[in-house]
Motif scaffolding. Structure first.
Motif, PDB file in Angstrom:
ATOM      1  N   GLY A  69      -8.971  17.376  40.354  1.00 49.68           N
ATOM      2  CA  GLY A  69      -7.892  18.320  40.086  1.00 49.68           C
ATOM      3  C   GLY A  69      -6.699  18.099  40.998  1.00 49.68           C
ATOM      4  N   VAL A  70      -6.590  16.882  41.546  1.00 48.61           N
ATOM      5  CA  VAL A  70      -5.552  16.588  42.542  1.00 48.61           C
ATOM      6  C   VAL A  70      -4.760  15.344  42.155  1.00 48.61           C
ATOM      7  CG1 VAL A  70      -5.143  16.009  44.989  1.00 48.61           C
ATOM      8  CG2 VAL A  70      -6.993  17.579  44.377  1.00 48.61           C
ATOM      9  N   LYS A 108      -1.706  20.093  42.308  1.00 51.35           N
ATOM     10  CA  LYS A 108      -2.723  20.326  41.284  1.00 51.35           C
ATOM     11  C   LYS A 108      -2.478  19.367  40.115  1.00 51.35           C
ATOM     12  CE  LYS A 108      -4.774  24.381  39.378  1.00 51.35           C
ATOM     13  NZ  LYS A 108      -4.544  25.796  39.055  1.00 51.35           N
ATOM     14  N   GLU A 159      -4.527  25.581  48.472  1.00 44.89           N
ATOM     15  CA  GLU A 159      -4.307  26.167  47.148  1.00 44.89           C
ATOM     16  C   GLU A 159      -3.137  25.410  46.547  1.00 44.89           C
ATOM     17  OE1 GLU A 159      -4.284  30.411  46.801  1.00 44.89           O
ATOM     18  OE2 GLU A 159      -5.693  30.619  48.466  1.00 44.89           O
ATOM     19  N   LEU A 160      -3.462  24.365  45.819  1.00 41.14           N
ATOM     20  CA  LEU A 160      -2.437  23.456  45.323  1.00 41.14           C
ATOM     21  C   LEU A 160      -1.638  24.054  44.176  1.00 41.14           C
ATOM     22  CD1 LEU A 160      -4.494  20.142  45.338  1.00 41.14           C
ATOM     23  CD2 LEU A 160      -2.985  21.041  47.120  1.00 41.14           C
ATOM     24  N   THR A 162       1.163  23.106  40.922  1.00 38.71           N
ATOM     25  CA  THR A 162       1.486  22.044  39.976  1.00 38.71           C
ATOM     26  C   THR A 162       2.915  21.574  40.214  1.00 38.71           C
ATOM     27  OG1 THR A 162       0.017  23.087  38.370  1.00 38.71           O
ATOM     28  CG2 THR A 162       1.570  21.465  37.517  1.00 38.71           C
TER      29      THR A 162
END
Length: 185
Positions: A69-70, A108, A159-160, A162
């Motif tokens: 998810g990165v 994200k 807490e990435l 987008t």
């Protein structure tokens, strides 16, 4: 500073469901064949155990893309242009890792494809690392400086956010504006 970088840090990433992979000691190179499969497949307990035993002293990397998810924006220059880009993205940045020069910024994953952006003189300015790629994590040892990478805090705590849509065009426009004002890079 720990000498067992991978063994000391990988379990926390796995506990956070992040597919950490071993890198060779003092290197950015993955120490396991077919490492990119872990962009889509989480290493099972047996694999994790084996890696901890065999690669304990290695550096640590994180595979990027849908499973983790990165994605990572790797700004590959150490100049005021780096600060210029970071200022434009300041509302999106939560994790920063520093190595020899420039910065790595994590975001994200939202299906972004990898890209590279160059200055007018052909200098690599930045690249987006995504699916099929990996990023070196702190406290790995940089191969050139022989010093640990540093980060604002562990990536598994971030807490990435987008990236804005069209990030390649946004950054390319920033590079053009910067070069118009300060000269070619």
């Amino acid at each position: 500073m720990t000498t067992n970088i991978f063994a000391a840090t990988a379990p926390a990433y796995w506990a956070a469901n992040l597919p950490a992979v071993p890198l060779y000691a003092n290197s950015k190179t993955p120490a396991v064949p077919e490492w990119s499969r872990y962009c889509k497949e989480f290493p099972d307990a047996s694999t994790q155990y084996s890696w901890l035993a065999v690669h304990a002293k290695g550096n640590i990397g994180l595979t990027l893309g849908p499973l983790s998810g990165v994605v990572v924006l790797d700004i590959d220059i150490d100049s005021s242009l780096s600060a210029f880009i970071q200022t434009r993205l300041q509302d999106y940045i939560t994790w920063i890792r520093c190595g020899a020069k420039g910065k790595a910024l994590a975001f994200k994953y939202a299906g972004e494809k990898p890209f590279r952006l160059y200055g007018e003189r052909g200098t690599l300015i930045c690249e987006l690392l995504s699916e099929g790629q990996q990023v070196v994590l702190a406290p790995s040892i940089h191969p050139l400086t022989q010093k640990p990478y540093i980060e604002n805090y562990p990536l598994y705590e971030a807490e990435l956010k987008t990236l804005p849509e069209g990030i390649d065009e946004i950054i390319n426009d920033l590079i053009i504006k910067y070069e118009e004002a300060f000269g070619s890079i």
